[in-house]
Design an enzyme around this catalytic site. Structure first.
Site, PDB file in Angstrom:
ATOM      1  N   TYR A 142       0.817  -1.218   0.000  1.00 17.59           N
ATOM      2  CA  TYR A 142       0.000   0.000   0.000  1.00 17.59           C
ATOM      3  C   TYR A 142       0.850   1.267   0.000  1.00 17.59           C
ATOM      4  O   TYR A 142       0.443   2.292  -0.519  1.00 17.59           O
ATOM      5  CB  TYR A 142      -0.900   0.046   1.253  1.00 17.59           C
ATOM      6  CG  TYR A 142      -2.228  -0.632   1.104  1.00 17.59           C
ATOM      7  CD1 TYR A 142      -2.314  -1.992   0.850  1.00 17.59           C
ATOM      8  CD2 TYR A 142      -3.407   0.084   1.240  1.00 17.59           C
ATOM      9  CE1 TYR A 142      -3.539  -2.614   0.730  1.00 17.59           C
ATOM     10  CE2 TYR A 142      -4.636  -0.531   1.136  1.00 17.59           C
ATOM     11  CZ  TYR A 142      -4.698  -1.882   0.878  1.00 17.59           C
ATOM     12  OH  TYR A 142      -5.916  -2.497   0.768  1.00 17.59           O
ATOM     13  N   LYS A 192       3.008 -15.310   2.832  1.00 18.70           N
ATOM     14  CA  LYS A 192       3.233 -16.067   1.598  1.00 18.70           C
ATOM     15  C   LYS A 192       4.730 -16.374   1.533  1.00 18.70           C
ATOM     16  O   LYS A 192       5.429 -16.046   0.573  1.00 18.70           O
ATOM     17  CB  LYS A 192       2.732 -15.233   0.399  1.00 18.70           C
ATOM     18  CG  LYS A 192       2.717 -15.968  -0.919  1.00 18.70           C
ATOM     19  CD  LYS A 192       1.644 -17.042  -1.046  1.00 18.70           C
ATOM     20  CE  LYS A 192       1.810 -17.784  -2.352  1.00 18.70           C
ATOM     21  NZ  LYS A 192       0.890 -18.949  -2.478  1.00 18.70           N
ATOM     22  N   ASP A 224      -3.080 -18.198   0.699  1.00 15.10           N
ATOM     23  CA  ASP A 224      -4.058 -18.899  -0.151  1.00 15.10           C
ATOM     24  C   ASP A 224      -4.784 -19.975   0.647  1.00 15.10           C
ATOM     25  O   ASP A 224      -6.009 -20.114   0.574  1.00 15.10           O
ATOM     26  CB  ASP A 224      -3.399 -19.468  -1.421  1.00 15.10           C
ATOM     27  CG  ASP A 224      -2.125 -20.250  -1.141  1.00 15.10           C
ATOM     28  OD1 ASP A 224      -1.620 -20.223   0.006  1.00 15.10           O
ATOM     29  OD2 ASP A 224      -1.623 -20.910  -2.081  1.00 15.10           O
ATOM     30  N   ASP A 248      -6.563  -6.879   4.148  1.00 14.04           N
ATOM     31  CA  ASP A 248      -7.665  -6.230   3.431  1.00 14.04           C
ATOM     32  C   ASP A 248      -8.569  -7.292   2.813  1.00 14.04           C
ATOM     33  O   ASP A 248      -9.790  -7.273   2.964  1.00 14.04           O
ATOM     34  CB  ASP A 248      -7.087  -5.312   2.340  1.00 14.04           C
ATOM     35  CG  ASP A 248      -8.165  -4.648   1.511  1.00 14.04           C
ATOM     36  OD1 ASP A 248      -9.143  -4.148   2.107  1.00 14.04           O
ATOM     37  OD2 ASP A 248      -8.043  -4.639   0.267  1.00 14.04           O
ATOM     38  N   ASP A 252     -12.529  -8.819   4.284  1.00 18.70           N
ATOM     39  CA  ASP A 252     -13.781  -8.817   3.512  1.00 18.70           C
ATOM     40  C   ASP A 252     -14.337 -10.229   3.405  1.00 18.70           C
ATOM     41  O   ASP A 252     -15.544 -10.454   3.532  1.00 18.70           O
ATOM     42  CB  ASP A 252     -13.557  -8.267   2.089  1.00 18.70           C
ATOM     43  CG  ASP A 252     -13.923  -6.794   1.973  1.00 18.70           C
ATOM     44  OD1 ASP A 252     -13.734  -6.054   2.959  1.00 18.70           O
ATOM     45  OD2 ASP A 252     -14.394  -6.379   0.889  1.00 18.70           O
TER      46      ASP A 252
HETATM   47  C1  IPM Z   1     -10.555  -1.093   3.732  1.00 15.98           C
HETATM   48  C2  IPM Z   1     -10.736  -0.522   2.356  1.00 15.98           C
HETATM   49  C3  IPM Z   1      -9.566   0.399   2.056  1.00 15.98           C
HETATM   50  C4  IPM Z   1      -8.305  -0.441   2.089  1.00 15.98           C
HETATM   51  C5  IPM Z   1      -9.644   1.187   0.743  1.00 15.98           C
HETATM   52  C6  IPM Z   1     -10.968   1.921   0.595  1.00 15.98           C
HETATM   53  C7  IPM Z   1      -8.506   2.147   0.602  1.00 15.98           C
HETATM   54  O1  IPM Z   1     -10.872  -1.532   1.424  1.00 15.98           O
HETATM   55  O2  IPM Z   1     -10.508  -0.316   4.707  1.00 15.98           O
HETATM   56  O3  IPM Z   1     -10.496  -2.319   3.844  1.00 15.98           O
HETATM   57  O4  IPM Z   1      -7.932  -1.046   1.070  1.00 15.98           O
HETATM   58  O5  IPM Z   1      -7.682  -0.495   3.143  1.00 15.98           O
HETATM   59 MG    MG Z   2     -10.999  -3.464   2.268  1.00 19.00          MG
END
Ligand code: IPM
Ligand code: MG
Length: 360
Positions: A142, A192, A224, A248, A252
């Site tokens: 990042y 990884k 993975d 990240d 999700d």
């Molecule tokens: C998160 C989001 C952010 C990230 C984006 C919006 C920059 O996906 O907070 O998980 O990638 O960290």
């Molecule tokens: Mg995210």
């Protein structure tokens, strides 16, 4: 009366709707414990760009720094999709994380017993899952340099750099071991290391730090495999420690164990008093102004603020219990309603949770 100053950064899209409800609930908690919460709003994201031509103006970062904590809604709107990358709303998030040195991102993924049917996975797989993802938030690909898009060998060439200093790995590892010590003493570090040098350093360093935490059982998993195990058998995890980009993606994925992105809070912590609390979902601009989004993730983020910034553990528990009671009583926003259930709006959900805080 004890007083806390909170920077209120609602952001774009439905950010204001969800933070409004969290403010309501915090005020109710304040009433109960005789604490005053003072909220000072500032712009972040696309709405800040509209006024200041930057998504993270100095006034906002300065306010965040002088406050006791930051409550953030969400940033981003399709309106800003064509802006240059340096001023896109998402840049504000990265900027405030870096600006406040918020290197430790805690993302709990808990499955509420009232909602086990919501998950796209089988009930018996997800029931009673309770995972804490500890994601490093200010390093990795990042922020690594060099980065960019250039012409190389006669064609366009895009590149980023996945990199970590040993000190960055050490400090997030300490956070994760401490979190694990307060839970079930199990830590799984995800990397990884079979392919990436940066992951080899990650693994070595985490093993080094583990010597200071003999009570925590440390395991390692390739990312993975971790992605697969998270949906195959999520209950095997207690705390997951991982880098910025893997965290990240895995967070999700983990949100689907609970069934809705609208339920999951997060805390981003530094080694000073700086801290920021936000839902893990985005700004959902298509739903703006309709009073339909779920405020629970933001309300639970406010609860995390009480615990991690102000050490108000019982006030934190009050909010979590109020949310659970609300769900048990059958109140649902659209995203978590099942067939035949009555649906309530964003502000009604906030009201019910507030009432359940005041009258448990
Ligand atoms: C998160 C989001 C952010 C990230 C984006 C919006 C920059 O996906 O907070 O998980 O990638 O960290
Ligand atoms: Mg995210």
């Amino acid at each position: 009366m004890k007083k806390y100053n909170i920077a209120l950064l609602a952001g774009d899209g439905t950010g204001k709707e969800v933070t409004d409800e969290a403010v309501k609930v915090l005020k109710a908690v304040g009433e109960k414990y005789s604490i005053e919460f003072d909220f000072e709003p500032a712009l972040i994201g696309g709405c800040a760009y509209d006024v200041y031509k930057t998504p993270l103006p100095d006034v906002t970062l300065d306010l965040a720094k002088k406050s006791d904590a930051v409550l953030l809604g969400a940033v981003g709107d399709w309106k800003y999709d064509n802006l240059p990358p340096e001023v896109r709303p998402e840049k504000a998030l990265l900027g405030i994380r870096k600006g406040l040195n918020l290197f430790a991102n805690l993302r709990p993924a808990s499955v509420y017993p009232e909602l086990t049917q919501l998950s796209p996975l089988k009930e018996e797989v997800v029931a009673s899952t309770d995972i804490m993802i500890v994601r490093e938030l200010t390093g990795d690909v990042y922020f690594g340099t060099p980065k960019g898009i250039e012409i190389k060998e006669g064609q366009k060439f895009g590149f980023n750099n996945m990199c970590y200093f040993e000190s960055e790995i050490k400090r997030i590892a300490h956070t994760a071991f401490k979190v694990a010590s307060q839970r079930n003493n199990k830590l799984c570090s995800v990397d990884k290391a079979n392919v990436l040098d940066v992951s080899r350093l990650w693994r070595e360093t985490v093993i080094e730090v583990s010597k200071e935490y003999p009570n925590v059982e440390l395991t390692h998993m390739y990312v993975d495999n971790a992605a697969m195990q998270l949906i195959r058998a999520p209950k095997q995890f207690d705390v997951i420690l991982t880098g910025n980009i893997f965290g990240d993606i895995l967070s999700d994925e983990a949100s689907m164990l609970s069934g809705s992105l609208g339920l999951l809070p997060s805390a981003s912590l530094s080694d000073s008093k700086y801290a920021m609390y936000e839902p893990i979902h985005g700004s959902a601009p298509d739903l703006k102004g309709q009073n339909v989004v779920n405020p629970i993730a933001t309300i639970l983020s406010a609860a995390m603020m009480l615990k991690y910034s102000f050490n108000l553990d019982s006030a934190h528990d009050d909010i979590v219990n109020a949310v659970r009671k609300t769900l048990k009583l059958g109140y649902r926003t659209k995203d978590i309603a099942q067939a035949g259930m009555e649906i309530i709006g964003t502000s009604e959900m906030g009201n019910v949770i507030k009432d359940n805080v005041l009258h448990p």
